[in-house]
Design a protein around this motif. Structure first.
Motif, PDB file in Angstrom:
ATOM      1  N   THR A  90       9.483  -2.329  -1.914  1.00 37.74           N
ATOM      2  CA  THR A  90       8.444  -2.757  -3.013  1.00 37.74           C
ATOM      3  C   THR A  90       7.577  -3.666  -2.605  1.00 37.74           C
ATOM      4  O   THR A  90       6.647  -4.268  -3.388  1.00 37.74           O
ATOM      5  CB  THR A  90       9.121  -2.856  -4.344  1.00 37.74           C
ATOM      6  N   ALA A  97      11.993   5.016   3.772  1.00 35.66           N
ATOM      7  CA  ALA A  97      11.307   5.170   2.802  1.00 35.66           C
ATOM      8  C   ALA A  97      11.454   6.510   1.865  1.00 35.66           C
ATOM      9  O   ALA A  97      11.466   6.555   0.652  1.00 35.66           O
ATOM     10  CB  ALA A  97       9.719   5.291   3.359  1.00 35.66           C
ATOM     11  N   SER A 145       3.143   6.379  11.017  1.00 30.45           N
ATOM     12  CA  SER A 145       4.183   6.030  10.618  1.00 30.45           C
ATOM     13  C   SER A 145       5.280   5.894  11.594  1.00 30.45           C
ATOM     14  O   SER A 145       5.397   6.676  12.386  1.00 30.45           O
ATOM     15  CB  SER A 145       4.778   7.097   9.540  1.00 30.45           C
ATOM     16  N   LYS A 187       0.804  -1.323   0.160  1.00 37.28           N
ATOM     17  CA  LYS A 187       0.024  -0.012  -0.006  1.00 37.28           C
ATOM     18  C   LYS A 187       0.982   1.226  -0.059  1.00 37.28           C
ATOM     19  O   LYS A 187       1.860   1.091   0.706  1.00 37.28           O
ATOM     20  CB  LYS A 187      -0.821   0.084   1.319  1.00 37.28           C
ATOM     21  N   THR A 188       0.419   2.253  -0.579  1.00 33.14           N
ATOM     22  CA  THR A 188       1.299   3.638  -0.986  1.00 33.14           C
ATOM     23  C   THR A 188       0.129   4.677  -0.282  1.00 33.14           C
ATOM     24  O   THR A 188      -1.004   4.737  -0.711  1.00 33.14           O
ATOM     25  CB  THR A 188       1.797   3.725  -2.124  1.00 33.14           C
ATOM     26  N   ASP A 211       4.392   9.990  -2.999  1.00 39.53           N
ATOM     27  CA  ASP A 211       3.903   8.690  -2.624  1.00 39.53           C
ATOM     28  C   ASP A 211       4.979   8.037  -1.984  1.00 39.53           C
ATOM     29  O   ASP A 211       5.941   7.709  -2.416  1.00 39.53           O
ATOM     30  CB  ASP A 211       3.392   7.803  -3.844  1.00 39.53           C
ATOM     31  N   ILE A 212       4.575   7.260  -0.659  1.00 37.66           N
ATOM     32  CA  ILE A 212       5.364   6.512  -0.212  1.00 37.66           C
ATOM     33  C   ILE A 212       4.860   5.025   0.234  1.00 37.66           C
ATOM     34  O   ILE A 212       3.512   5.098   0.685  1.00 37.66           O
ATOM     35  CB  ILE A 212       5.983   7.194   1.123  1.00 37.66           C
ATOM     36  N   PRO A 213       5.346   4.060   0.370  1.00 34.36           N
ATOM     37  CA  PRO A 213       4.936   2.777   0.767  1.00 34.36           C
ATOM     38  C   PRO A 213       4.667   2.806   2.293  1.00 34.36           C
ATOM     39  O   PRO A 213       5.242   3.717   3.063  1.00 34.36           O
ATOM     40  CB  PRO A 213       5.985   1.773   0.608  1.00 34.36           C
ATOM     41  N   LYS A 241       0.021   9.120   0.509  1.00 35.93           N
ATOM     42  CA  LYS A 241       0.549  10.578   0.249  1.00 35.93           C
ATOM     43  C   LYS A 241       1.392  10.974   1.327  1.00 35.93           C
ATOM     44  O   LYS A 241       0.920  10.500   2.595  1.00 35.93           O
ATOM     45  CB  LYS A 241      -0.135  11.492  -0.011  1.00 35.93           C
ATOM     46  N   SER A 261      12.959   7.194  -1.789  1.00 39.29           N
ATOM     47  CA  SER A 261      12.116   8.063  -2.955  1.00 39.29           C
ATOM     48  C   SER A 261      13.086   9.185  -3.617  1.00 39.29           C
ATOM     49  O   SER A 261      12.666   9.858  -4.342  1.00 39.29           O
ATOM     50  CB  SER A 261      11.007   8.662  -1.922  1.00 39.29           C
TER      51      SER A 261
END
Length: 415
Positions: free
Chosen positions: A390, A105, A97, A2-3, A134-136, A5, A109
């Motif tokens: 990923t 992360a 987070s 899942k990603t 977008d970050i995982p 913002k 990026s």
């Protein structure tokens, strides 16, 4: 995986820095550490060089500090409260987070942020770009586990960096003592080079063997390069210290027509021009080869001088050689063979030379070991960062015993 913002609610808060007046800066440790760009960053945490007793934007311990002006996307973690300038953003983890996961992360990026940077003079990213990134974001237990694993590897890399620096410091101190005191505990005498053991001579490089440099055959002449098998070296190879292989080769025609010297194993090579830090570096040639015009060779009489001893002494003269090349030599911006022939060095009898080389080689092997370990860890980190971010692998699938094998494998490779 899942990603989300980066700026989503409870994921992270983005705080752009703002530089206070320069009158608020000091170098005496008064106030809070002040960071304004990537130059302040260490491997994991920033290194304070300037402090500030008045600021408008602040980071807290655990915040991710990101360089938002070229270079864009480099990250560090704040150790405590600090002032941030316009080149930095503080990214504060929210309740969704984990701070260390967020750090890695964002490190992952960096290429995305670089591609979104704007500005022709100083590429930069703004707050809107960061918020929209977008970050995982896996579940919190997975975040914590990923952050812990990657932090462990990063700290091991940092430890290897520290061990390399320590070994290099030991080598510098050892070289200073070895080339002024020797190994025999002799009384010292005053010479043009300073104090040296009484039994040592002061000689010039030109008395120890033949000195010369090479050339570059014309690239447009195919007969000089096509199908070439004879090693041809540039100044970049001196970083090897012990040159055992070549990257480029010339033909016998080039050797015959371009007056290229055939340099035998055991010669000392010195970079006599070069950009950056290249000029002044030296190496011992372990193969038969030829060289270009930016490299000088000293083909020593091995009954008089050990090439490793000469290399070691020249390493202590690196700063002096660069000063000469910058203005004191006959050709500005370069060393000359004439200068090298006249360069003085202290010289003990051959047995003591070889004993000194053995001491320095032992330290060099230690440095090489830690460099190899660092390289293995860096490759492991890159692979894991990609696969974990990923979702290609999960933390519970990892075999971290591989870390324990790194040291043994590298020590075997160096032995």
């Amino acid at each position: 995986m899942k990603t989300v913002k980066l700026g989503e609610e409870n994921v992270a808060e983005v705080i752009l820095g703002q530089s206070p007046p320069s009158s608020a800066y000091n170098g005496t440790g008064h106030g809070l550490p002040f960071f304004q760009g990537k130059a302040d960053f260490g491997l994991l945490h920033p290194i304070p060089r300037v402090w500030c007793d008045a600021g408008q934007k602040f980071a807290k311990a655990g915040d991710v500090l990101m360089s938002v002006r070229a270079p864009v996307g480099d990250v560090n973690v704040a150790l405590g409260d600090c002032v941030i300038g316009r080149g930095i953003a503080a990214i504060r983890a929210g309740i969704r987070s984990d701070p260390w996961f967020l750090y890695f992360a964002l490190a992952y990026s960096k290429p995305i942020l670089e591609s979104r940077a704007t500005g022709s003079t100083f590429a930069s990213v703004n707050k809107a770009t960061l918020v929209d990134l977008d970050i995982p974001l896996p579940e919190m237990p997975e975040q914590v586990a990923i952050g812990s694993v990657l932090r462990l590897i990063t700290e091991k890399i940092e430890q290897e960096n520290l061990l390399i620096t320590t070994a290099q410091d030991i080598k510098r101190v050892s070289m200073r003592d070895l080339f002024t005191r020797g190994l025999r505990g002799e009384p010292q005498k005053e010479t043009e080079l300073g104090l040296v053991p009484e039994s040592w001579d002061i000689v010039t490089l030109g008395t120890l063997g033949r000195i010369g440099n090479g050339s570059t055959p014309k690239k447009s002449v195919r007969d000089y390069w096509e199908g070439g098998t004879f090693p041809w070296l540039t100044s970049a190879k001196v970083y090897d210290r012990d040159i055992e292989a070549a990257d480029q080769f010339v033909t016998k025609t080039a050797l015959d027509e371009c007056h290229l010297p055939i340099v035998k194993p055991g010669a000392v090579l010195v970079a006599i021009t070069g950009q950056g830090k290249t000029l002044g570096h030296c190496a011992v040639l372990r193969i038969e080869a030829t060289i270009n015009q930016h490299v000088a060779y000293l083909q020593t009489d091995t009954s008089k001088a050990d090439s490793g001893f000469i290399r070691g002494y020249l390493e202590t003269q690196y700063d002096y050689l660069r000063q000469v090349a910058a203005g004191g030599g006959s050709t500005k911006g370069a060393l000359t063979c004439s200068f090298l022939r006249s360069l003085s060095l202290p010289l003990p009898e051959i047995k003591e030379q070889r004993e000194i080389v053995a001491v320095l080689d032992a330290i060099d092997r230690k440095i090489d070991l830690h460099r190899k370990k660092r390289a293995v860890l860096e490759e492991l980190f890159k692979a894991l960062l990609h696969k974990l971010m990923t979702g290609e692998i999960r933390v519970d699938e990892l075999d971290l015993s591989a870390l324990d094998r790194v040291e043994a494998e590298c020590e075997e490779a160096v032995a």
